[in-house]
Structures are given as structure tokens and as C-alpha cells.
Design a protein around this motif. Structure first.
Motif, PDB file in Angstrom:
ATOM      1  N   GLY A 283       0.810  -1.215   0.000  1.00 49.36           N
ATOM      2  CA  GLY A 283       0.000   0.000   0.000  1.00 49.36           C
ATOM      3  C   GLY A 283       0.842   1.264   0.000  1.00 49.36           C
ATOM      4  O   GLY A 283       0.313   2.380  -0.016  1.00 49.36           O
ATOM      5  N   VAL A 290      -1.873   9.107  -2.894  1.00 52.90           N
ATOM      6  CA  VAL A 290      -2.944   9.801  -2.170  1.00 52.90           C
ATOM      7  C   VAL A 290      -2.413  10.933  -1.286  1.00 52.90           C
ATOM      8  O   VAL A 290      -3.148  11.852  -0.929  1.00 52.90           O
ATOM      9  CB  VAL A 290      -3.756   8.771  -1.329  1.00 52.90           C
ATOM     10  N   ASP A 300      -8.481   6.301  -8.402  1.00 49.35           N
ATOM     11  CA  ASP A 300      -9.746   5.876  -7.778  1.00 49.35           C
ATOM     12  C   ASP A 300      -9.491   4.955  -6.589  1.00 49.35           C
ATOM     13  O   ASP A 300     -10.301   4.885  -5.666  1.00 49.35           O
ATOM     14  CB  ASP A 300     -10.610   5.108  -8.782  1.00 49.35           C
ATOM     15  N   GLY A 302      -6.799   1.286  -5.192  1.00 49.04           N
ATOM     16  CA  GLY A 302      -5.873   0.217  -5.549  1.00 49.04           C
ATOM     17  C   GLY A 302      -6.039  -0.934  -4.579  1.00 49.04           C
ATOM     18  O   GLY A 302      -6.769  -0.826  -3.586  1.00 49.04           O
ATOM     19  N   LEU A 303      -5.362  -2.020  -4.879  1.00 48.77           N
ATOM     20  CA  LEU A 303      -5.509  -3.198  -4.034  1.00 48.77           C
ATOM     21  C   LEU A 303      -4.173  -3.565  -3.395  1.00 48.77           C
ATOM     22  O   LEU A 303      -3.136  -3.539  -4.060  1.00 48.77           O
ATOM     23  CB  LEU A 303      -6.012  -4.377  -4.882  1.00 48.77           C
ATOM     24  N   VAL A 304      -4.227  -3.869  -2.096  1.00 54.65           N
ATOM     25  CA  VAL A 304      -3.070  -4.485  -1.461  1.00 54.65           C
ATOM     26  C   VAL A 304      -3.318  -5.989  -1.499  1.00 54.65           C
ATOM     27  O   VAL A 304      -4.204  -6.495  -0.808  1.00 54.65           O
ATOM     28  CB  VAL A 304      -2.883  -3.989  -0.010  1.00 54.65           C
TER      29      VAL A 304
ATOM     30  N   SER B 279     -10.004   5.111   2.577  1.00 55.95           N
ATOM     31  CA  SER B 279     -10.204   6.199   1.633  1.00 55.95           C
ATOM     32  C   SER B 279      -9.102   7.236   1.860  1.00 55.95           C
ATOM     33  O   SER B 279      -8.042   7.153   1.251  1.00 55.95           O
ATOM     34  CB  SER B 279     -11.602   6.796   1.752  1.00 55.95           C
ATOM     35  N   THR B 281      -6.805   7.688   4.032  1.00 58.77           N
ATOM     36  CA  THR B 281      -5.469   7.244   4.440  1.00 58.77           C
ATOM     37  C   THR B 281      -4.729   6.560   3.288  1.00 58.77           C
ATOM     38  O   THR B 281      -3.520   6.320   3.383  1.00 58.77           O
ATOM     39  CB  THR B 281      -5.539   6.301   5.661  1.00 58.77           C
ATOM     40  N   GLY B 282      -5.435   6.236   2.236  1.00 57.84           N
ATOM     41  CA  GLY B 282      -4.806   5.851   0.961  1.00 57.84           C
ATOM     42  C   GLY B 282      -3.869   4.654   0.992  1.00 57.84           C
ATOM     43  O   GLY B 282      -2.978   4.558   0.151  1.00 57.84           O
ATOM     44  N   GLY B 283      -4.008   3.778   1.935  1.00 60.26           N
ATOM     45  CA  GLY B 283      -3.109   2.612   1.981  1.00 60.26           C
ATOM     46  C   GLY B 283      -2.093   2.714   3.108  1.00 60.26           C
ATOM     47  O   GLY B 283      -1.269   1.823   3.295  1.00 60.26           O
ATOM     48  N   GLY B 302      -5.753  -5.574   1.525  1.00 59.45           N
ATOM     49  CA  GLY B 302      -6.757  -4.562   1.827  1.00 59.45           C
ATOM     50  C   GLY B 302      -7.051  -3.745   0.589  1.00 59.45           C
ATOM     51  O   GLY B 302      -6.391  -3.895  -0.441  1.00 59.45           O
ATOM     52  N   LEU B 303      -8.060  -2.893   0.704  1.00 60.04           N
ATOM     53  CA  LEU B 303      -8.451  -2.108  -0.465  1.00 60.04           C
ATOM     54  C   LEU B 303      -8.254  -0.620  -0.191  1.00 60.04           C
ATOM     55  O   LEU B 303      -8.588  -0.139   0.891  1.00 60.04           O
ATOM     56  CB  LEU B 303      -9.923  -2.374  -0.801  1.00 60.04           C
ATOM     57  N   VAL B 304      -7.684   0.069  -1.177  1.00 60.62           N
ATOM     58  CA  VAL B 304      -7.693   1.524  -1.130  1.00 60.62           C
ATOM     59  C   VAL B 304      -8.890   1.966  -1.956  1.00 60.62           C
ATOM     60  O   VAL B 304      -8.899   1.813  -3.181  1.00 60.62           O
ATOM     61  CB  VAL B 304      -6.386   2.121  -1.679  1.00 60.62           C
ATOM     62  N   ALA B 305      -9.930   2.422  -1.270  1.00 57.24           N
ATOM     63  CA  ALA B 305     -11.176   2.799  -1.944  1.00 57.24           C
ATOM     64  C   ALA B 305     -11.288   4.315  -1.895  1.00 57.24           C
ATOM     65  O   ALA B 305     -11.941   4.875  -1.027  1.00 57.24           O
ATOM     66  CB  ALA B 305     -12.355   2.141  -1.242  1.00 57.24           C
ATOM     67  N   TYR B 306     -10.584   4.951  -2.814  1.00 58.78           N
ATOM     68  CA  TYR B 306     -10.471   6.402  -2.742  1.00 58.78           C
ATOM     69  C   TYR B 306     -11.692   7.084  -3.359  1.00 58.78           C
ATOM     70  O   TYR B 306     -12.228   8.023  -2.803  1.00 58.78           O
ATOM     71  CB  TYR B 306      -9.176   6.826  -3.438  1.00 58.78           C
ATOM     72  N   SER B 307     -12.142   6.580  -4.499  1.00 63.78           N
ATOM     73  CA  SER B 307     -13.300   7.214  -5.156  1.00 63.78           C
ATOM     74  C   SER B 307     -14.594   6.531  -4.708  1.00 63.78           C
ATOM     75  O   SER B 307     -14.589   5.398  -4.220  1.00 63.78           O
ATOM     76  CB  SER B 307     -13.169   7.103  -6.667  1.00 63.78           C
ATOM     77  N   LYS B 309     -16.778   5.471  -6.729  1.00 66.39           N
ATOM     78  CA  LYS B 309     -16.968   4.355  -7.672  1.00 66.39           C
ATOM     79  C   LYS B 309     -16.388   3.065  -7.080  1.00 66.39           C
ATOM     80  O   LYS B 309     -17.035   2.017  -7.088  1.00 66.39           O
ATOM     81  CB  LYS B 309     -16.265   4.717  -8.990  1.00 66.39           C
ATOM     82  N   VAL B 310     -15.164   3.149  -6.554  1.00 66.66           N
ATOM     83  CA  VAL B 310     -14.534   1.956  -5.964  1.00 66.66           C
ATOM     84  C   VAL B 310     -15.269   1.530  -4.695  1.00 66.66           C
ATOM     85  O   VAL B 310     -15.492   0.345  -4.463  1.00 66.66           O
ATOM     86  CB  VAL B 310     -13.033   2.198  -5.696  1.00 66.66           C
ATOM     87  N   GLN B 313     -18.578  -0.055  -6.337  1.00 67.04           N
ATOM     88  CA  GLN B 313     -18.489  -1.221  -7.225  1.00 67.04           C
ATOM     89  C   GLN B 313     -17.661  -2.365  -6.646  1.00 67.04           C
ATOM     90  O   GLN B 313     -17.965  -3.527  -6.881  1.00 67.04           O
ATOM     91  CB  GLN B 313     -17.927  -0.805  -8.589  1.00 67.04           C
ATOM     92  N   ILE B 314     -16.578  -2.047  -5.917  1.00 72.62           N
ATOM     93  CA  ILE B 314     -15.730  -3.137  -5.433  1.00 72.62           C
ATOM     94  C   ILE B 314     -16.060  -3.506  -3.986  1.00 72.62           C
ATOM     95  O   ILE B 314     -16.085  -4.666  -3.620  1.00 72.62           O
ATOM     96  CB  ILE B 314     -14.233  -2.777  -5.609  1.00 72.62           C
ATOM     97  N   LEU B 343     -15.415  -9.098   1.380  1.00 69.25           N
ATOM     98  CA  LEU B 343     -14.525  -9.239   0.217  1.00 69.25           C
ATOM     99  C   LEU B 343     -13.268 -10.026   0.568  1.00 69.25           C
ATOM    100  O   LEU B 343     -12.837 -10.883  -0.196  1.00 69.25           O
ATOM    101  CB  LEU B 343     -14.155  -7.841  -0.308  1.00 69.25           C
TER     102      LEU B 343
END
Lengths: 410, 410
Positions: A283, A290, A300, A302-304, B279, B281-283, B302-307, B309-310, B313-314, B343
Motif C-alpha cells: 500500500g 494519495v 480511484d 488500488g488493491l493491497v 479512503s 489514508t490511501g493505503g 486490503g483495499l484503497v477505496a479512494y473514489s 466508484k470503488v 463497485q468493489i 470481500l
């Protein structure tokens, strides 16, 4: 014009923290043309503080103290300065208003200790602090200026840039030093030095070159003392033009931008988006992207994908790829990049999978082995690197090498 | 027994490098019970070196110089020391043999500069260096010992551990200092100080308390000079026990662990896994978790879900939740945490959504507003925080506040 930087606080003297504030201050002060004579760390003790100031005063035109301005009992800088200057502590309206604002914004209640933070020695000029409760102080002595600042890094940095540097520039006269920094990546210091040896030898006598290496970038700083600003800038720019002819492909920017900032600007300009699929960097690439305001223009998410399960189930890396080639392989990072492109529906993707260490090495794949891929909707490029054996440094190298690969890919 | 550490070299004074050697040395020396009086950085100039030694000699029992022992012209420590002690440089057999071995091992040819490295002032005892060409030197003055060592970190570290520390221990007698550090989170320095004011006042006279604040943690360090080690440790432990009764809920660890390390140990112990949905903290949370070796025991990704949309959708945050409440809301972070749990199929999830700034503030949601949720398969807990107006600091606070929330949730 000579400056001494004095850091007050036992935590440095017992080796609990590294004094990064002084290095940062020294760099900022050198840029405007002061010469740093000494950097000194001393303890939170009245006698030490006073004797250190007395000693520095003999040689320095400017003394900058940092630290010891907190609200607790071990912070004694303020009362020691009041004693040293034979001045008394009085409540300052501006500081009290800053402290009150700071506390109220955080939905906290102003307490006695906060109110005490608004007291400063009567003989000082206040340097305001909008990020904390400790005000800075400017004292004028016979020949020397003494400035006292908080030691909390983000408070210090903002106060120095916003107030202290302009005040120093106003108070002292400087010979005019022009600095220009060139940012490079993907080349070692020794290799760069040999490539530009002839260019360096031919630099005008008053022009100086410094190498500033770090895992994030290798910076080259040219400095020149010029009577005329325009002519100085022209001379430096001429040299930089020559430099670009020699090592242009390693240069990613000028002045103080990092790779992730340069890439952000480029993506915004192109109207494109990037995503990340990170294993060993965990990350860190996303975090850097970010960290820049308005990065939502081109990022938008990313994935770790740290485990194979996540690589397979969420990113769509084929189980047989992981089984046959391993997680740290060309095939896996390529599928990671393509999987991320699809999952996040972006124009570009970066994927990283490596062995950060200390464990995890296998036959033929020592600690530091890292595969990095970048992809767009037409092609995917994967390259193998072998960094060192330090986990933290490997992660930093992998992060910036991946960003640099994207820069050259775009 | 008081020690001064003096670092010689212009690169520190212009802020080009951070003086990590001194912090390391200070830590090593503190551990054996010396008190560091000052850490000083000076330039490679004869006059500066001599005046600094003269000044330190007045107060210090031990002076350790590092740097300036290289073979190039700007390295002048050795000849300056010979001059200071009115001694002459003579070739030393042991050093010459070390230098020759060092050079030959690297398949290089011994040159004039290498041979000069074997010269040391006649009045010193040599401290041998097996990792480089610069020997260390031990000088005895009337009341003070002066040790000169190379500045190259790995050479310095080995010489100090192998030779210098044993020599110092043999030469001086020590009073015994015991340090113990307590890590807290979720409480400001001022608030903590007021909560423990009575406890602090009642500390034994020779016991000292220091506050070490940072966005990652607020540490409290107790130090005590004890004749008897066992009794000293007992006395400190008694005080810490009392402290835990007062502020136990803020304490997350002892000694030098960070929140993400403490949480990692806890998860491993429980055999549980955590994931992240980040979001603002961006990762950064994922990056800290992965910075620890073997974090794969409790972290798959883990997921960085910044937007949005993410997030939608994810992660499966409902579009109407985002439309009705906004991305920075209780409802959104709760759905983010639950979505991440599903997820990544983990036991715990952390979710963060906030306005890191400088832009993005809306009515009722100033910059710094951050919602943090933690969830397991039974419940979800979301809390709102308002941090400051600095993007970087907000991200660091949000990261550690989220980790602390997870710690208390588990």
C-alpha cells in the motif's frame, strides 16, 4: 552570517529519537545563504541551556533553539529564557487567541495548562503557531538574534517556512545564493558521478555541485553565489541544459517534486487514471499517490494483494500461475497488473511482488528480489530487480522503482 | 560520568544528511550508564575541531569524535588531533596490516593513500577496524578520555560494539540508570499531564519523567539512577503499576513497540486476520501493517477505496448511502468495513473515510473530519473525529486512531 542550531530535549541525548529537525532546519537555512557553524543537542536543564546560549553567542549571529516549549513540567525552555533575559512571563493576547482557536477546533476544553502556553517573556516578539499551542519567540541581543521554536516537526516546519525565514531574510543581509536542484532516479551515485565527471570539472569556479542521495531519488544541487540574479540563473540553466544532454533519461524533475508528484501531474495532464496492485510494498505506492491533494483526479483506488489468496480471488491471478511460477515472478506481476486494470477500469496499472525480507528467500530468489509490472490496455512490461536485505529500504526502493517505471512507460 | 559526542563533517551542517550515528551512539552509551551531555556537529575545520574539544573537555569525562578520518583532503581529524596533542603521525604496524588485508580482500592494489591511513598520532592507543581503512584512536588526557572513530556507519557500529564499549566499561565506573517507556494513544499531552499530575508529584526524587509526543503515540519515559539494579527496576515497576490504574485505557504497550506492531502480535496470538478499506489514508494503514516481518500471519490484503466508484463497485457500499449521507459519514464507513470483511473474508476490518484537506470541506464537515469504523462478524463500531488542517498529519492521525480503535475493539 553564522548560525547555531540548538536542540533541547533529553530524548535526543539518550538516543531515543534521531534529530531530523536540525537537518531540515540546516537545509532551509543553507538555502537562503546562512552558514551553519554548529548543531548542538542539549538536555532540558536550565544550566545547560544558559551555558550553551552564552557559548554560541560568542560566534553566532543567529541562534535557533528548538524544543522544550510543551505544556508539561519537563519543558523549561520558556522560563529559562525569561530568566536568562531577566524578563518576566506575561500572557500574550495573540498567542492566547491562537491557543484558544486550536483547542476549540478540536472540541476540547481550554485548561490551565493551555492558558499557561499563552505566556511568553515580555521582551520577545511572538512568532505565531497555528498548528499547536507553543508560540515561537524572537529575541534581540546585542549582536545576536535568538529564536526559540517548538520541536514538534510539523509545527516547526510551518512556522519556519511561513514566518521565520522571511523574518531572517529581512533582518540580515545575505550574499545572493541561487540553488537549482535536479531530480534523478534509477542510477547510483557512483555511476552518475563518473558519467558527469567532465561536466563537473568544467563548472564555473563559483558554482558548486552537491549529491543528495536517498531511496526516493538522487538529487543534484547546483549552487551559485551571484551579484546579479538574472545572470546567475542564466549560468545555472546553461549548465543544466548540458547536464540533460548527458543524463537526460534519469532526470524526472527539477526543484523539489517527488516521483509520485511528477506522475500525478502527468496523468492529470493526459486525463488518464492509474491503479495499483501491491504485494510487498503493502500500500506504500497508493499511500504516496494519495498523499498529494487532488490525487482523486487520477486515482480511484488500488488493491493491497499481500496473500496469494487475494491475488487469486480478487485480482484474478490464475492459481496455476502462482503454483508454477510463484508469487514473485514475471507471470504473476503481469497478471496482477492486468487484473488491476480490469478491476479498477483504469488506463494504467502498477503491480509489485517481491521478497522484502528478512524471511521468504528461496533458491534463486534472494531477499530483495522484486518483480515490477506496468500495463495499459495494449501492453504490459515486467522487470526484475534485486534490491538489498533491509525490509524497509527494499519497500522504499520497490515503491519508487515502480513509480519510475510508470513514468518511463507513459 | 558525562560524555560529549562530536560529529565532524560539513554534510550534516548543510542539512544534506541526518546525523543518525550520534543517535545510535547515544543510545548505546546511555544503555551502559553514561550520561550524554551534548551532541555537537561541527565542520571539517581545524580551528572548530580544536575549540570544540577544548570546550567539551571542561565538562565531559569522555569525548567521542566521529568522522573526518577518510583518505581525502577534506578529512583532517587525524592531523588536527596530532597537532592538538603535540604528537607526531607514525605508521602503526597493526593498522597497516588491517589496511593491507582490507585492500587485498577486495582485489585492489595498496596505494599511497591507503598506506597513509596506517599513520596515527604517536600518543594514541589504536582501536582496530576490520571493515575499512580508518583506525579508531584512544587518547588519555588529564581527566578526560578522547576517542576518535570513523563516520561510516557500519564501521563505527562494529568498532563501538566490539571494542569501544568494553574499553569504556573497563576505564570508568558507572552509576546505573534504568529507563522504562510506556506507550499511550488517544490522549493529548496536556490532558495526560493533568490526569497524572498527582502521581508525577509523588515520584521518588531521583526518578524522572519525560513526555515524548508524536502523531503515532505519546510515550512516557521514567528514568531512575539506582545503585542496585533489581531495586531500581522494582521501584520503576511500582510506579508503572500505579500509572496503569490511572490511565490504563490509553496504554497500548511498553518499551518501543508501535500500535501496528502491538496489534499484529495480538492478532497472531488470537489466530485472527484483519483487512483494511481505506479512503483518505490511501493505503497507509496497510503499509504499516505490512512493514512488520511475517505480517502475512494476520493480513492477506486490503483495499484503497479512494473514489465513490470503488467504494460502490468493489466494496459494495450502496449508491444511495453515498448519495444520501456522503462518502464521509457513519453509514458509509460502516458499509465499507462490512464490505471489506466480506470481500477479504477476514475476522476484523478497519475502514476510514475522511477529508484530509486542503480541499473537500463541506457545510458541517470541515477539513479533518474523519469517520473510522471497525467491525467483526457480529458488530460494527463507527466514531467521528475532527483532526487538524494539515493533510499529512491528518492521514497519520487517522491511521493511528483507526489502529487504536481496532486495539480497543479486539
Amino acid at each position: 552570517m553564522k548560525t547555531d542550531i540548538i536542540t533541547i530535549g533529553n530524548e535526543i541525548l539518550i538516543g531515543q529519537i534521531v534529530d531530523t529537525n536540525s537537518a531540515w532546519l540546516a537545509n532551509e537555512l543553507t538555502k537562503i545563504g546562512t552558514e551553519i557553524r554548529q548543531i548542538i543537542s542539549i538536555s532540558d536543564e536550565e544550566q545547560e541551556i544558559i551555558s550553551c546560549i552564552k557559548n554560541s553567542k560568542k560566534h553566532a549571529d543567529l541562534i535557533i533553539l528548538t524544543g522544550g516549549l510543551g505544556p508539561t513540567n519537563d519543558d523549561i525552555t520558556k522560563k529559562t529564557l525569561a530568566k536568562y533575559f531577566n524578563s518576566k512571563l506575561v500572557s500574550n493576547k495573540e498567542v492566547l487567541s491562537d491557543v484558544t482557536n486550536f483547542i476549540e477546533k478540536r472540541n476540547l476544553i481550554l485548561n490551565k495548562q493551555n492558558i499557561k502556553q499563552a505566556e511568553v517573556p515580555e521582551n520577545c516578539k511572538v512568532i505565531r503557531n497555528s498548528h499547536g499551542t507553543a508560540a515561537g519567540m524572537w529575541f534581540e541581543m546585542e549582536k545576536t538574534i535568538l529564536i526559540s521554536l517548538p520541536g514538534v516537526p510539523h509545527e516547526l516546519f510551518e512556522m519556519v517556512q511561513k514566518s521565520v525565514i522571511p523574518l531572517i531574510k529581512k533582518h540580515f543581509t545575505f550574499s545572493n545564493i541561487i540553488h537549482k536542484t535536479i531530480q534523478t532516479y534509477g542510477v547510483s551515485e557512483a555511476m552518475l558521478a563518473s558519467k558527469i565527471a567532465n561536466w563537473e570539472n568544467d563548472l564555473p569556479t563559483k558554482m558548486k555541485l552537491a549529491y543528495l542521495p536517498a531511496p526516493e531519488r538522487l538529487r543534484l544541487r547546483l549552487s551559485y553565489i551571484a551579484d546579479d540574479n538574472q545572470i546567475g540563473i542564466q549560468l545555472i540553466n546553461n549548465q543544466i541544459k548540458k547536464l540533460k544532454d548527458i543524463i537526460g533519461k534519469y532526470i524526472f524533475g527539477e526543484d523539489d517534486q517527488f516521483l509520485h508528484e511528477v506522475i500525478g501531474d502527468k496523468l492529470r495532464e493526459l486525463g488518464k487514471k492509474v491503479t495499483t496492485a501491491e504485494s510487498c510494498t503493502g500500500g506504500n505506492i497508493a499511500r504516496l499517490i494519495v498523499s498529494v491533494p487532488n490525487s482523486s483526479d487520477y486515482f480511484d483506488g488500488g488493491l493491497v494483494a499481500y496473500s496469494n489468496k487475494v491475488k487469486n480471488q480478487i485480482l484474478g491471478v490464475k492459481q496455476e500461475t502462482l503454483d508454477n511460477y510463484g508469487a514473485v515472478s514475471k507471470q504473476t506481476v503481469e497478471e496482477m497488473a492486468l487484473g488491476a486494470l480490469k478491476l479498477f477500469q483504469t488506463d494504467y496499472a502498477i503491480a509489485v511482488s517481491g521478497i522484502a525480507g528478512p524471511g521468504g528467500a528461496t533458491k534463486g530468489k534472494p531477499v530483495g528480489t522484486t518483480w515490477i509490472a506496468v500495463a495499459d490496455n495494449k501492453k504490459v512490461l515486467a522487470i526484475k530487480y534485486v534490491f538489498g536485505d533491509n525490509r524497509e529500504i527494499n519497500i522504499r526502493f520497490a515503491t519508487n522503482t515502480a513509480l519510475n517505471l510508470l513514468r518511463r512507460f507513459i
